[in-house]
Design a protein around this motif. Sequence first.
Motif, mmCIF file in Angstrom:
data_model
loop_
_atom_site.group_PDB
_atom_site.id
_atom_site.type_symbol
_atom_site.label_atom_id
_atom_site.label_comp_id
_atom_site.label_asym_id
_atom_site.label_seq_id
_atom_site.Cartn_x
_atom_site.Cartn_y
_atom_site.Cartn_z
ATOM 1 N N ASP A 58 -28.469 13.459 29.759
ATOM 2 C CA ASP A 58 -28.169 14.295 30.533
ATOM 3 C C ASP A 58 -28.954 15.730 30.811
ATOM 4 O O ASP A 58 -28.727 16.691 30.795
ATOM 5 C CB ASP A 58 -26.724 14.872 30.247
ATOM 6 C CG ASP A 58 -25.765 13.616 30.457
ATOM 7 O OD1 ASP A 58 -25.891 12.608 31.259
ATOM 8 O OD2 ASP A 58 -24.624 13.669 29.424
ATOM 9 N N GLY A 59 -30.254 15.282 30.594
ATOM 10 C CA GLY A 59 -31.312 16.354 30.692
ATOM 11 C C GLY A 59 -31.611 17.126 29.531
ATOM 12 O O GLY A 59 -32.445 18.011 29.634
ATOM 13 N N THR A 60 -30.873 16.720 28.391
ATOM 14 C CA THR A 60 -31.059 17.512 27.076
ATOM 15 C C THR A 60 -31.611 16.732 26.034
ATOM 16 O O THR A 60 -31.029 15.621 25.710
ATOM 17 C CB THR A 60 -29.520 18.066 26.766
ATOM 18 O OG1 THR A 60 -28.935 18.745 27.707
ATOM 19 C CG2 THR A 60 -29.752 18.923 25.500
ATOM 20 N N ALA A 61 -32.818 17.231 25.542
ATOM 21 C CA ALA A 61 -33.414 16.341 24.401
ATOM 22 C C ALA A 61 -32.351 16.220 23.224
ATOM 23 O O ALA A 61 -31.804 17.262 22.761
ATOM 24 C CB ALA A 61 -34.427 17.204 24.032
ATOM 25 N N THR A 62 -32.301 15.110 22.581
ATOM 26 C CA THR A 62 -31.266 14.742 21.703
ATOM 27 C C THR A 62 -32.042 13.708 20.595
ATOM 28 O O THR A 62 -33.039 13.035 21.003
ATOM 29 C CB THR A 62 -29.981 14.007 22.162
ATOM 30 O OG1 THR A 62 -29.473 14.861 23.106
ATOM 31 C CG2 THR A 62 -29.444 13.828 20.677
ATOM 32 N N LYS A 96 -38.624 -4.554 14.976
ATOM 33 C CA LYS A 96 -37.515 -3.873 15.506
ATOM 34 C C LYS A 96 -37.848 -2.613 15.695
ATOM 35 O O LYS A 96 -38.650 -1.815 14.973
ATOM 36 C CB LYS A 96 -36.486 -3.841 14.458
ATOM 37 C CG LYS A 96 -35.243 -2.927 14.795
ATOM 38 C CD LYS A 96 -34.642 -3.306 16.136
ATOM 39 C CE LYS A 96 -33.723 -2.240 16.420
ATOM 40 N NZ LYS A 96 -32.709 -2.579 17.823
ATOM 41 N N ILE A 97 -37.554 -2.342 16.858
ATOM 42 C CA ILE A 97 -38.101 -0.951 17.355
ATOM 43 C C ILE A 97 -36.882 0.009 17.528
ATOM 44 O O ILE A 97 -35.857 -0.302 18.097
ATOM 45 C CB ILE A 97 -38.807 -1.052 18.967
ATOM 46 C CG1 ILE A 97 -40.041 -1.636 18.692
ATOM 47 C CG2 ILE A 97 -39.162 0.376 19.583
ATOM 48 C CD1 ILE A 97 -40.823 -1.524 20.017
ATOM 49 N N ARG A 98 -36.876 1.111 16.741
ATOM 50 C CA ARG A 98 -35.733 1.946 16.574
ATOM 51 C C ARG A 98 -36.142 3.426 17.633
ATOM 52 O O ARG A 98 -36.983 3.756 17.077
ATOM 53 C CB ARG A 98 -35.403 2.454 15.410
ATOM 54 C CG ARG A 98 -35.073 1.092 14.540
ATOM 55 C CD ARG A 98 -34.180 1.382 13.484
ATOM 56 N NE ARG A 98 -32.615 1.643 13.916
ATOM 57 C CZ ARG A 98 -31.819 0.676 13.683
ATOM 58 N NH1 ARG A 98 -32.104 -0.569 13.415
ATOM 59 N NH2 ARG A 98 -30.667 0.944 14.366
ATOM 60 N N GLU A 99 -35.419 3.625 18.499
ATOM 61 C CA GLU A 99 -35.346 4.873 19.165
ATOM 62 C C GLU A 99 -34.946 6.043 18.291
ATOM 63 O O GLU A 99 -33.716 6.117 18.043
ATOM 64 C CB GLU A 99 -34.883 4.710 20.588
ATOM 65 C CG GLU A 99 -35.382 5.864 21.515
ATOM 66 C CD GLU A 99 -34.891 5.626 23.094
ATOM 67 O OE1 GLU A 99 -35.530 6.224 23.932
ATOM 68 O OE2 GLU A 99 -34.027 4.820 23.263
ATOM 69 N N ARG A 100 -35.627 7.276 18.118
ATOM 70 C CA ARG A 100 -35.140 8.231 17.653
ATOM 71 C C ARG A 100 -34.964 9.638 18.426
ATOM 72 O O ARG A 100 -34.396 10.430 17.782
ATOM 73 C CB ARG A 100 -35.995 8.613 16.207
ATOM 74 C CG ARG A 100 -36.184 7.476 15.337
ATOM 75 C CD ARG A 100 -34.916 6.742 14.738
ATOM 76 N NE ARG A 100 -34.114 7.757 14.256
ATOM 77 C CZ ARG A 100 -34.084 8.272 13.130
ATOM 78 N NH1 ARG A 100 -35.333 8.152 12.177
ATOM 79 N NH2 ARG A 100 -33.299 9.324 12.522
ATOM 80 N N GLN A 101 -35.624 9.585 19.509
ATOM 81 C CA GLN A 101 -35.330 10.639 20.413
ATOM 82 C C GLN A 101 -35.113 10.373 21.505
ATOM 83 O O GLN A 101 -35.561 9.138 22.201
ATOM 84 C CB GLN A 101 -36.534 11.632 20.233
ATOM 85 C CG GLN A 101 -37.116 12.164 18.860
ATOM 86 C CD GLN A 101 -38.127 13.116 19.089
ATOM 87 O OE1 GLN A 101 -38.491 13.565 20.123
ATOM 88 N NE2 GLN A 101 -38.845 13.128 17.848
ATOM 89 N N ALA A 102 -34.262 10.993 22.492
ATOM 90 C CA ALA A 102 -33.886 10.584 23.847
ATOM 91 C C ALA A 102 -33.516 11.934 24.679
ATOM 92 O O ALA A 102 -33.135 12.696 23.975
ATOM 93 C CB ALA A 102 -32.740 9.695 23.908
ATOM 94 N N ALA A 103 -33.475 11.376 26.071
ATOM 95 C CA ALA A 103 -32.919 12.966 26.872
ATOM 96 C C ALA A 103 -31.576 12.666 27.265
ATOM 97 O O ALA A 103 -31.421 11.384 28.000
ATOM 98 C CB ALA A 103 -33.978 13.209 27.919
#
Length: 566
Positions: free
Chosen positions: A509-513, A500-507
Amino acid sequence: RKGLDWFKLALISVSVRVVLLALQTLYVPLGVIFFSPFRCDQVSCGAGSMLPVREWQYAMESELFLGPATECVACAFQASCAIAADLCPATVDWRLRQDYSFSCAPIRQFYGPISALMLLAYTVGVPLLFGYLIHRHATLLAKIPSDRDTPASRWDERVALSDNSAKTLYSMFEYRWRYFNLMVIIQKLALVVFALFVSAAGPLSITYTVMHGLFMVFCLATQPYVSKAMDVASGVAASALFAAALVACLIAFGIAVPEVAVTVVVILAYVLPVLALGIGLYAEYRTYKKLHTEQSVSVPRGETPLADADTPLTLADLAPKQAPTADKQPQPVQRATTIAVMPKQAPNDDAADRSSLTESTTSAGSLYTAKQTMMLSRVSAIFTGMPVTSVNAVKPIDEQLEMKTVRLISSFAVILGVVSGICLAVAVVGVLHSRASSSVYSPLNPGVAKLVSDTAELQALEFGGYASWTEFTQQCCCMAVPGSSGSSQELWKCRNGRYKIRERQAAVDGTATNGLALRAFCATSFENGAVCLLPTALPDGKYAVARCSANVTLPLGSDYAATYLW
């Protein structure tokens, strides 16, 4: 209309040349690709490591690996993982030599038949096409009448007169070695294929030395090229390849090789072939120039040069003429050899008569050999623009050659297209099957959530096939995805064989979250005071955590991090 016909013939000629060049250029690279599904190595990973999985990269929809995976991946789980020994025992599997992240069993299931079909259609088909083209061309060229003494001289003359677009397959070679180009590409493929399947340095170096040695002897003994420059360059290049293979063989068996020998081999391999080709080309240019100077046509002022290409032309017309003097008018030059060209026939004449070419020679014998005649025709076309013989006389034969070539290439293209279409369909099925049977659960995001509507499937997607977060953390351990940067993606390996791959960071609307404030990277528990409720199913089937703010529980799914990055 004549202009359109000329453009059509020119387009066909250029297209045929490009296709033949592409078939020759891509023959070995495509052959390597077609053989690749059959190149597998038995890979062993010790306890505490695991075999790489290409679906890790596909699940993230990004290039996590900078290149093919060629080694085992360490199981760098978090310190709190109590089942690490169960998750990463010693493993043995057959993996694709080109990339160890591909298992050979599923690859051969779909791509094995594809490779076999393409090998049969292309790798076997191209030599058959070239061989049949050369055979058919030799048969048709034999229809051009010639009174030369030997088949070799007749071949040189006929090839020189013809201007068909496929003559590059054989025009550089003497008659008995007209298939030499075919032999070269097959030899190259044999060398590459042997290197693909034999990894031991000893047997590989011996085979290379023997094959290059035999090819060197063949080139030096036969001298298959018409041009002596190419014979010299080919012999030097073959000798250089043999010397390099011999040095590699000695090194493979631990025999010390002096540095000077390596230097000599490098010079032989890179410098001498180019130097030999340049010297040979310069020598042939001097020969052509000398022949042109000796046999050039000198047209006095006031005289009319060769007026019509259909007018019978003799080789004596290429001899120097004396300039006129005040008391003596120009006299015609004695003609020793005559090449007579039949005039144009009426439209109702027999087709065979229209395509015939006749020659006559005097009893005094020929002034020039067939190769010299070919040189003169080249010189005449390049330097004076005056053809030695009428193009219209050889034109019917060339037209037949062009039509035969186009038909053969078109038939080959149709066969190749049908086989490629079948292979493409099987490849698509293979890709769909691979994705459907994948052991990797990709991270959930708005795009993936739109494609998944089943609640049970969403639950399995979030918890790696388990029912809850608690069960998931008890049966799985976490580490960073190999090749990922920092704390952006988690890779959870579970006892059920799933990942299982979990994403912990993302952009967003152009903002790093990121969701690291809700749960630390690879942690099995959420931060106190940040999350008031474990992942819970939303009405639309997605899972989210409830954030706490000033002791107030925010609604589930109130922000992106609480829904997708926890």
